[in-house]
Enzyme design. Sequence first.
Site, PDB file in Angstrom:
ATOM      1  N   ALA A  71       5.007  40.938 108.587  1.00 28.46           N
ATOM      2  CA  ALA A  71       5.817  42.306 109.558  1.00 28.46           C
ATOM      3  C   ALA A  71       6.811  42.925 108.652  1.00 28.46           C
ATOM      4  CB  ALA A  71       6.124  41.616 110.786  1.00 28.46           C
ATOM      5  N   GLY A 117       1.063  39.112 108.741  1.00 27.45           N
ATOM      6  CA  GLY A 117       0.814  40.483 109.929  1.00 27.45           C
ATOM      7  C   GLY A 117      -0.584  40.571 109.156  1.00 27.45           C
ATOM      8  N   GLU A 120      -2.797  38.843 109.879  1.00 18.96           N
ATOM      9  CA  GLU A 120      -3.497  38.956 111.449  1.00 18.96           C
ATOM     10  C   GLU A 120      -4.182  40.058 111.878  1.00 18.96           C
ATOM     11  OE1 GLU A 120       0.872  37.123 113.790  1.00 18.96           O
ATOM     12  OE2 GLU A 120       1.317  37.905 112.133  1.00 18.96           O
ATOM     13  N   GLU A 140       4.611  32.298 108.685  1.00 20.71           N
ATOM     14  CA  GLU A 140       5.581  33.140 109.021  1.00 20.71           C
ATOM     15  C   GLU A 140       6.868  31.147 109.736  1.00 20.71           C
ATOM     16  OE1 GLU A 140       2.510  35.626 110.224  1.00 20.71           O
ATOM     17  OE2 GLU A 140       2.556  33.487 110.155  1.00 20.71           O
TER      18      GLU A 140
END
Length: 266
Positions: A71, A117, A120, A140
């Site tokens: 992200a 991300g 993900e 993370e």
Amino acid sequence: TNIEESPMSEKCYYEVNERGVALLKVNNPPMNALDEPTMRQLEGSMKKIAADDAVKVVVITGEGATFIVGADINKVKDVTTAEEGVALTSEAQGIINMIEDLRKPVIAAINGLCLGGGTELAMACHIRILGDQAQMGLPEILLGIMPAFGGTQRAARILGPAMALEVMLTGKFLPAAECGRIGLVNRVVPHATVMDEAMKLAKELSFKGPLAVAAIIEAVMEGGRMPLAGGLKLESELFGRLAGSEDKKEGIAAFFEKRKPVFKGK
């Protein structure tokens, strides 16, 4: 080739080839981070793809030498309250869910570093093909946070809880061979061939009957969220929907006539 958006200015755009394969690229250099404009354009692209009957299969990749790395850390840094955290992640989850919820096969062509991300998003794709020089991970925890674009839930479902916990609690970068061994990806291929392999598979799937393809994806993705009895009931209902279709008649006829079927999605 129908170019949906101008590649130069867009952070996420797709083009559709003559077989109905939409190649969707995330283009946010240098690391293809999923910042807000990129996520908005991903959402717009997925809506168009879902509504476009000409699109039969989707391949998602990153522009350049990276797949997607995480992200936007600057955005995450500015999120300091529980409400902001819930708002950011639930919105991102909604956009990434559009990939998994698409009733057309989505193949991740993981052409380089794929972290946070990016991993993900890749886990929301139905099939993952990884280049043997690439790495994946959910690091993370190294920032004092957790995967929250769907990562904890999809990792546990794909890898099993124990392996998912090891990956997320260590935050380690996983080499390609390890990603293959633990089942995070369908296959690991020579790095230079990632796109070729993904497009070859996409082309093969584009010849399959779209009604049956959609039904199989729905049975697996929705059924996987239910107890077995519910999943079996759904499977029966989906088969029932296919039973009277023209595609089923064509498939059976082609089998007896020893020819390749030509499916029309009806």
